[in-house]
Design a protein around this motif. Sequence first.
Motif, PDB file in Angstrom:
ATOM      1  N   LEU A  14       0.784  -1.145   0.060  1.00 47.02           N
ATOM      2  CA  LEU A  14       0.001   0.000  -0.043  1.00 47.02           C
ATOM      3  C   LEU A  14       0.955   1.364   0.001  1.00 47.02           C
ATOM      4  O   LEU A  14       0.727   2.137  -0.831  1.00 47.02           O
ATOM      5  CB  LEU A  14      -0.862   0.121   1.470  1.00 47.02           C
ATOM      6  N   ASN A  15       1.802   1.338   0.994  1.00 50.28           N
ATOM      7  CA  ASN A  15       2.904   2.326   0.924  1.00 50.28           C
ATOM      8  C   ASN A  15       3.538   2.689  -0.431  1.00 50.28           C
ATOM      9  O   ASN A  15       3.661   3.686  -0.893  1.00 50.28           O
ATOM     10  CB  ASN A  15       3.681   2.512   2.275  1.00 50.28           C
ATOM     11  N   TYR A  16       3.974   1.610  -0.896  1.00 50.12           N
ATOM     12  CA  TYR A  16       4.657   1.730  -2.251  1.00 50.12           C
ATOM     13  C   TYR A  16       3.816   2.246  -3.440  1.00 50.12           C
ATOM     14  O   TYR A  16       4.027   3.210  -4.107  1.00 50.12           O
ATOM     15  CB  TYR A  16       5.170   0.457  -2.753  1.00 50.12           C
ATOM     16  N   VAL A  17       2.391   1.731  -3.340  1.00 51.24           N
ATOM     17  CA  VAL A  17       1.657   1.945  -4.492  1.00 51.24           C
ATOM     18  C   VAL A  17       1.146   3.675  -4.329  1.00 51.24           C
ATOM     19  O   VAL A  17       1.168   4.337  -5.269  1.00 51.24           O
ATOM     20  CB  VAL A  17       0.447   1.288  -4.317  1.00 51.24           C
ATOM     21  N   LEU A  18       0.955   4.116  -3.049  1.00 52.74           N
ATOM     22  CA  LEU A  18       0.681   5.400  -2.745  1.00 52.74           C
ATOM     23  C   LEU A  18       2.029   6.515  -2.806  1.00 52.74           C
ATOM     24  O   LEU A  18       1.728   7.386  -2.659  1.00 52.74           O
ATOM     25  CB  LEU A  18      -0.056   5.495  -1.438  1.00 52.74           C
ATOM     26  N   GLY A  19       3.110   5.723  -3.185  1.00 54.05           N
ATOM     27  CA  GLY A  19       4.372   6.645  -3.178  1.00 54.05           C
ATOM     28  C   GLY A  19       4.857   7.045  -1.958  1.00 54.05           C
ATOM     29  O   GLY A  19       5.669   7.966  -2.008  1.00 54.05           O
ATOM     30  N   LEU A  20       4.592   6.659  -0.880  1.00 50.41           N
ATOM     31  CA  LEU A  20       5.017   6.776   0.477  1.00 50.41           C
ATOM     32  C   LEU A  20       6.490   6.301   0.811  1.00 50.41           C
ATOM     33  O   LEU A  20       7.103   6.488   1.798  1.00 50.41           O
ATOM     34  CB  LEU A  20       4.007   6.506   1.666  1.00 50.41           C
ATOM     35  N   ILE A  21       6.830   5.224  -0.093  1.00 50.22           N
ATOM     36  CA  ILE A  21       8.152   4.656   0.323  1.00 50.22           C
ATOM     37  C   ILE A  21       8.897   4.917  -1.197  1.00 50.22           C
ATOM     38  O   ILE A  21       8.620   4.381  -2.299  1.00 50.22           O
ATOM     39  CB  ILE A  21       7.889   3.094   0.413  1.00 50.22           C
ATOM     40  N   GLY A  22      10.247   5.187  -0.922  1.00 49.66           N
ATOM     41  CA  GLY A  22      11.188   5.334  -1.952  1.00 49.66           C
ATOM     42  C   GLY A  22      11.854   3.945  -2.155  1.00 49.66           C
ATOM     43  O   GLY A  22      11.583   3.010  -1.303  1.00 49.66           O
ATOM     44  N   LYS A  23      12.668   3.733  -3.151  1.00 53.70           N
ATOM     45  CA  LYS A  23      13.488   2.500  -3.280  1.00 53.70           C
ATOM     46  C   LYS A  23      14.297   2.178  -2.117  1.00 53.70           C
ATOM     47  O   LYS A  23      14.315   1.077  -1.817  1.00 53.70           O
ATOM     48  CB  LYS A  23      14.272   2.436  -4.539  1.00 53.70           C
ATOM     49  N   GLU A  24      15.083   3.040  -1.601  1.00 60.01           N
ATOM     50  CA  GLU A  24      15.643   2.813  -0.339  1.00 60.01           C
ATOM     51  C   GLU A  24      15.169   2.321   0.793  1.00 60.01           C
ATOM     52  O   GLU A  24      15.447   1.337   1.335  1.00 60.01           O
ATOM     53  CB  GLU A  24      16.567   4.132   0.216  1.00 60.01           C
ATOM     54  N   GLN A  25      14.041   2.839   1.173  1.00 61.16           N
ATOM     55  CA  GLN A  25      13.209   2.515   2.211  1.00 61.16           C
ATOM     56  C   GLN A  25      12.532   0.994   2.031  1.00 61.16           C
ATOM     57  O   GLN A  25      12.468   0.264   2.811  1.00 61.16           O
ATOM     58  CB  GLN A  25      11.946   3.604   2.565  1.00 61.16           C
TER      59      GLN A  25
END
Length: 122
Positions: free
Chosen positions: A106-117
């Motif tokens: 969910l956080n990835y889809v919403l753009g809340l997580i960058g590749k590093e995280q």
Amino acid sequence: MMEEQKYLKLIITIVERGKGKNIASMYRKAGVVYHFCALGKGTARSELLDYLGIGETEKEVLFSIAEPEALAPIWQKLNSDFHFDKPGHGIAFTIPIASIGGKLTLNYVLGLIGKEQKNEER
């Protein structure tokens, strides 16, 4: 009184091949960060394609995920900048997403997580 649940929306956008990149760019500017684009080829009869306003058969189909608040400005831009309110310029519609595979997804889809995280949480 029960609180109304707020679902994410899957925006499905169908445009003539070559126009998907511009639509995805507009979506990104509106805060919609996840996109999947697939090439499509229509098989419907010409009369049906004409009725839907999508006479050409080679298409791009964009699948994007947005929060409900982002939709009103997106519809306005699709009409004003891309002329979706006129036949032959494209179709867009939404489907509510009731579930998604975990908090990380969910956080990835919403753009809340960058590749590093994303890599750190694995």
